[in-house]
Write a protein that holds these residues in place. Structure first.
Motif, PDB file in Angstrom:
ATOM      1  N   GLN A 126     -15.443 -11.679 -25.872  1.00  7.53           N
ATOM      2  CA  GLN A 126     -14.617 -10.597 -26.409  1.00  7.53           C
ATOM      3  C   GLN A 126     -13.188 -11.060 -26.665  1.00  7.53           C
ATOM      4  O   GLN A 126     -12.705 -12.021 -26.056  1.00  7.53           O
ATOM      5  N   THR A 127     -12.500 -10.344 -27.537  1.00  9.41           N
ATOM      6  CA  THR A 127     -11.093 -10.620 -27.812  1.00  9.41           C
ATOM      7  C   THR A 127     -10.375  -9.327 -28.146  1.00  9.41           C
ATOM      8  O   THR A 127     -10.972  -8.373 -28.651  1.00  9.41           O
ATOM      9  N   GLY A 128      -9.088  -9.292 -27.809  1.00 12.98           N
ATOM     10  CA  GLY A 128      -8.289  -8.096 -28.043  1.00 12.98           C
ATOM     11  C   GLY A 128      -8.585  -6.978 -27.066  1.00 12.98           C
ATOM     12  O   GLY A 128      -8.189  -5.835 -27.272  1.00 12.98           O
ATOM     13  N   GLU A 129      -9.254  -7.325 -25.968  1.00  8.68           N
ATOM     14  CA  GLU A 129      -9.743  -6.304 -25.028  1.00  8.68           C
ATOM     15  C   GLU A 129      -8.960  -6.303 -23.725  1.00  8.68           C
ATOM     16  O   GLU A 129      -8.334  -7.295 -23.346  1.00  8.68           O
ATOM     17  N   GLY A 130      -9.054  -5.173 -23.033  1.00  9.87           N
ATOM     18  CA  GLY A 130      -8.578  -5.071 -21.669  1.00  9.87           C
ATOM     19  C   GLY A 130      -9.767  -5.016 -20.726  1.00  9.87           C
ATOM     20  O   GLY A 130     -10.754  -4.344 -21.017  1.00  9.87           O
ATOM     21  N   ILE A 131      -9.681  -5.736 -19.636  1.00  5.15           N
ATOM     22  CA  ILE A 131     -10.718  -5.686 -18.600  1.00  5.15           C
ATOM     23  C   ILE A 131     -10.089  -4.993 -17.400  1.00  5.15           C
ATOM     24  O   ILE A 131      -9.200  -5.537 -16.748  1.00  5.15           O
ATOM     25  N   TYR A 132     -10.530  -3.774 -17.175  1.00  6.68           N
ATOM     26  CA  TYR A 132      -9.874  -2.905 -16.207  1.00  6.68           C
ATOM     27  C   TYR A 132     -10.617  -2.917 -14.882  1.00  6.68           C
ATOM     28  O   TYR A 132     -11.821  -2.660 -14.832  1.00  6.68           O
ATOM     29  N   VAL A 133      -9.894  -3.202 -13.814  1.00 11.37           N
ATOM     30  CA  VAL A 133     -10.495  -3.256 -12.471  1.00 11.37           C
ATOM     31  C   VAL A 133      -9.822  -2.184 -11.624  1.00 11.37           C
ATOM     32  O   VAL A 133      -8.885  -2.436 -10.863  1.00 11.37           O
ATOM     33  N   TYR A 134     -10.305  -0.949 -11.811  1.00 10.26           N
ATOM     34  CA  TYR A 134      -9.703   0.207 -11.140  1.00 10.26           C
ATOM     35  C   TYR A 134     -10.702   0.831 -10.184  1.00 10.26           C
ATOM     36  O   TYR A 134     -11.897   0.662 -10.309  1.00 10.26           O
ATOM     37  N   GLY A 151       0.789  -1.223   0.000  1.00  8.19           N
ATOM     38  CA  GLY A 151       0.000   0.000   0.000  1.00  8.19           C
ATOM     39  C   GLY A 151       0.821   1.274   0.000  1.00  8.19           C
ATOM     40  O   GLY A 151       0.393   2.297  -0.539  1.00  8.19           O
ATOM     41  N   HIS A 152       2.030   1.243   0.568  1.00  3.90           N
ATOM     42  CA  HIS A 152       2.866   2.441   0.612  1.00  3.90           C
ATOM     43  C   HIS A 152       3.269   2.926  -0.774  1.00  3.90           C
ATOM     44  O   HIS A 152       3.599   4.095  -0.960  1.00  3.90           O
ATOM     45  N   LEU A 153       3.238   2.041  -1.767  1.00  5.07           N
ATOM     46  CA  LEU A 153       3.556   2.434  -3.138  1.00  5.07           C
ATOM     47  C   LEU A 153       2.349   3.044  -3.851  1.00  5.07           C
ATOM     48  O   LEU A 153       2.505   3.713  -4.868  1.00  5.07           O
ATOM     49  N   PHE A 154       1.154   2.800  -3.331  1.00  5.33           N
ATOM     50  CA  PHE A 154      -0.083   3.179  -4.012  1.00  5.33           C
ATOM     51  C   PHE A 154      -0.895   4.159  -3.173  1.00  5.33           C
ATOM     52  O   PHE A 154      -2.091   3.967  -2.954  1.00  5.33           O
ATOM     53  N   GLU A 155      -0.254   5.219  -2.733  1.00  2.33           N
ATOM     54  CA  GLU A 155      -0.943   6.227  -1.926  1.00  2.33           C
ATOM     55  C   GLU A 155      -2.068   6.864  -2.730  1.00  2.33           C
ATOM     56  O   GLU A 155      -1.875   7.318  -3.865  1.00  2.33           O
ATOM     57  N   GLY A 156      -3.265   6.901  -2.144  1.00  2.00           N
ATOM     58  CA  GLY A 156      -4.408   7.534  -2.797  1.00  2.00           C
ATOM     59  C   GLY A 156      -5.162   6.639  -3.759  1.00  2.00           C
ATOM     60  O   GLY A 156      -6.189   7.050  -4.302  1.00  2.00           O
ATOM     61  N   PHE A 157      -4.682   5.417  -3.987  1.00  2.00           N
ATOM     62  CA  PHE A 157      -5.384   4.470  -4.853  1.00  2.00           C
ATOM     63  C   PHE A 157      -6.444   3.736  -4.035  1.00  2.00           C
ATOM     64  O   PHE A 157      -6.204   3.361  -2.891  1.00  2.00           O
ATOM     65  N   GLU A 158      -7.600   3.507  -4.630  1.00  2.00           N
ATOM     66  CA  GLU A 158      -8.653   2.759  -3.948  1.00  2.00           C
ATOM     67  C   GLU A 158      -8.486   1.273  -4.216  1.00  2.00           C
ATOM     68  O   GLU A 158      -8.596   0.832  -5.363  1.00  2.00           O
ATOM     69  N   PRO A 159      -8.184   0.488  -3.206  1.00  2.00           N
ATOM     70  CA  PRO A 159      -8.020  -0.954  -3.405  1.00  2.00           C
ATOM     71  C   PRO A 159      -9.333  -1.606  -3.827  1.00  2.00           C
ATOM     72  O   PRO A 159     -10.415  -1.114  -3.517  1.00  2.00           O
ATOM     73  N   VAL A 160      -9.220  -2.721  -4.531  1.00  2.00           N
ATOM     74  CA  VAL A 160     -10.416  -3.442  -4.976  1.00  2.00           C
ATOM     75  C   VAL A 160     -10.474  -4.814  -4.313  1.00  2.00           C
ATOM     76  O   VAL A 160      -9.466  -5.357  -3.869  1.00  2.00           O
ATOM     77  N   SER A 161     -11.669  -5.361  -4.285  1.00  2.00           N
ATOM     78  CA  SER A 161     -11.884  -6.648  -3.635  1.00  2.00           C
ATOM     79  C   SER A 161     -11.394  -7.795  -4.512  1.00  2.00           C
ATOM     80  O   SER A 161     -11.340  -7.688  -5.748  1.00  2.00           O
ATOM     81  N   SER A 162     -11.065  -8.883  -3.890  1.00  2.00           N
ATOM     82  CA  SER A 162     -10.706 -10.095  -4.619  1.00  2.00           C
ATOM     83  C   SER A 162     -11.862 -10.544  -5.508  1.00  2.00           C
ATOM     84  O   SER A 162     -11.650 -11.079  -6.597  1.00  2.00           O
ATOM     85  N   ARG A 163     -13.082 -10.328  -5.059  1.00  2.00           N
ATOM     86  CA  ARG A 163     -14.265 -10.719  -5.836  1.00  2.00           C
ATOM     87  C   ARG A 163     -14.278 -10.026  -7.202  1.00  2.00           C
ATOM     88  O   ARG A 163     -14.537 -10.659  -8.227  1.00  2.00           O
ATOM     89  N   ARG A 164     -14.004  -8.730  -7.221  1.00  2.00           N
ATOM     90  CA  ARG A 164     -13.999  -7.999  -8.488  1.00  2.00           C
ATOM     91  C   ARG A 164     -12.895  -8.508  -9.417  1.00  2.00           C
ATOM     92  O   ARG A 164     -13.094  -8.610 -10.625  1.00  2.00           O
ATOM     93  N   ILE A 165     -11.748  -8.820  -8.847  1.00  2.00           N
ATOM     94  CA  ILE A 165     -10.652  -9.352  -9.669  1.00  2.00           C
ATOM     95  C   ILE A 165     -11.036 -10.706 -10.243  1.00  2.00           C
ATOM     96  O   ILE A 165     -10.842 -10.980 -11.433  1.00  2.00           O
TER      97      ILE A 165
END
Length: 199
Positions: free
Chosen positions: A191-199, A165-179
């Motif tokens: 889908q293909t050729g896509e990115g699935i972004y979990v931010y 977490g010290h490297l990611f100050e201000g980032f909102e962590p996400v749950s394992s479920r979402r990942i």
């Protein structure tokens, strides 16, 4: 359904394993604590893994090592860690693994938020992630036999905050479920050729 999961003993890999284990037979691969031993920085090791596995319906990679350090202090050798593991390692899994996938099977690779939202000490990781994203988009238009390829790009997980977490100050962590759901979408979706972004 049969899935080859590379990096299953890692933080993200264990999430994918938990998410998919009721729906598929999962073969795990990694440096240790796996059904099959593989070093993704070695093309020869990757070839041996595929020879052992046979044919599967999905290949998922969550493995990849990156160097985190100040840009002004980073050496080419330190940057090469991410190049060989996170970038070339994942590309080689695809180049050497197409014959291991059944028709209409899929690759799911792993990138990360740093290619879109940089942090101090994260330049090498961002470089590797961005390279994988570009490869996925381009490779998708040449995939034979209906094969698909996508990448999942997670931010920091809630379970990783204590360690990183010290490297990611201000980032909102996400749950394992979402990942887990993001990987499920890539594996079982269309889908293909896509990115699935979990931010």
């Amino acid at each position: 359904m049969k899935i080859l999961l590379i990096g299953a003993s890692g933080t993200i890999g264990s999430v994918v394993l938990e998410e998919m284990k009721k729906d598929a037979e999962i073969i795990t691969a990694g440096i240790e604590n796996s059904d099959i031993t593989v070093d993704t920085t070695s093309p020869e090791s990757i070839k041996q893994m595929y020879e052992q596995v046979g044919t599967v319906d999905a290949i998922v990679n969550t493995a990849g090592i990156e160097h985190y350090g100040f840009l002004k202090e980073m050496t080419p050798e330190q940057n090469q860690i991410a190049v060989q593991s996170k970038l070339s390692g994942q590309v080689n899994l695809v180049l050497l693994g197409m014959d291991a996938l059944s028709d209409n099977g899929s690759f799911t690779l792993t990138t990360g938020i740093l290619m879109d939202d940089p942090i101090v000490k994260g330049a090498s990781a961002a470089m590797a992630n961005g390279g994988v994203r570009a490869f996925v988009k381009s490779a998708a238009i040449e995939m034979p036999r209906g094969l698909r390829i996508n990448h999942v790009s997670p931010t920091i997980l809630e379970v990783s905050v204590e360690k990183n977490g010290h490297l990611f100050e201000g980032f909102e962590p996400v749950s394992s479920r979402r990942i887990g759901l993001a990987y499920r979408k890539s594996i079982l979706g269309a889908q293909t050729g896509e990115g699935i972004y979990v931010y």
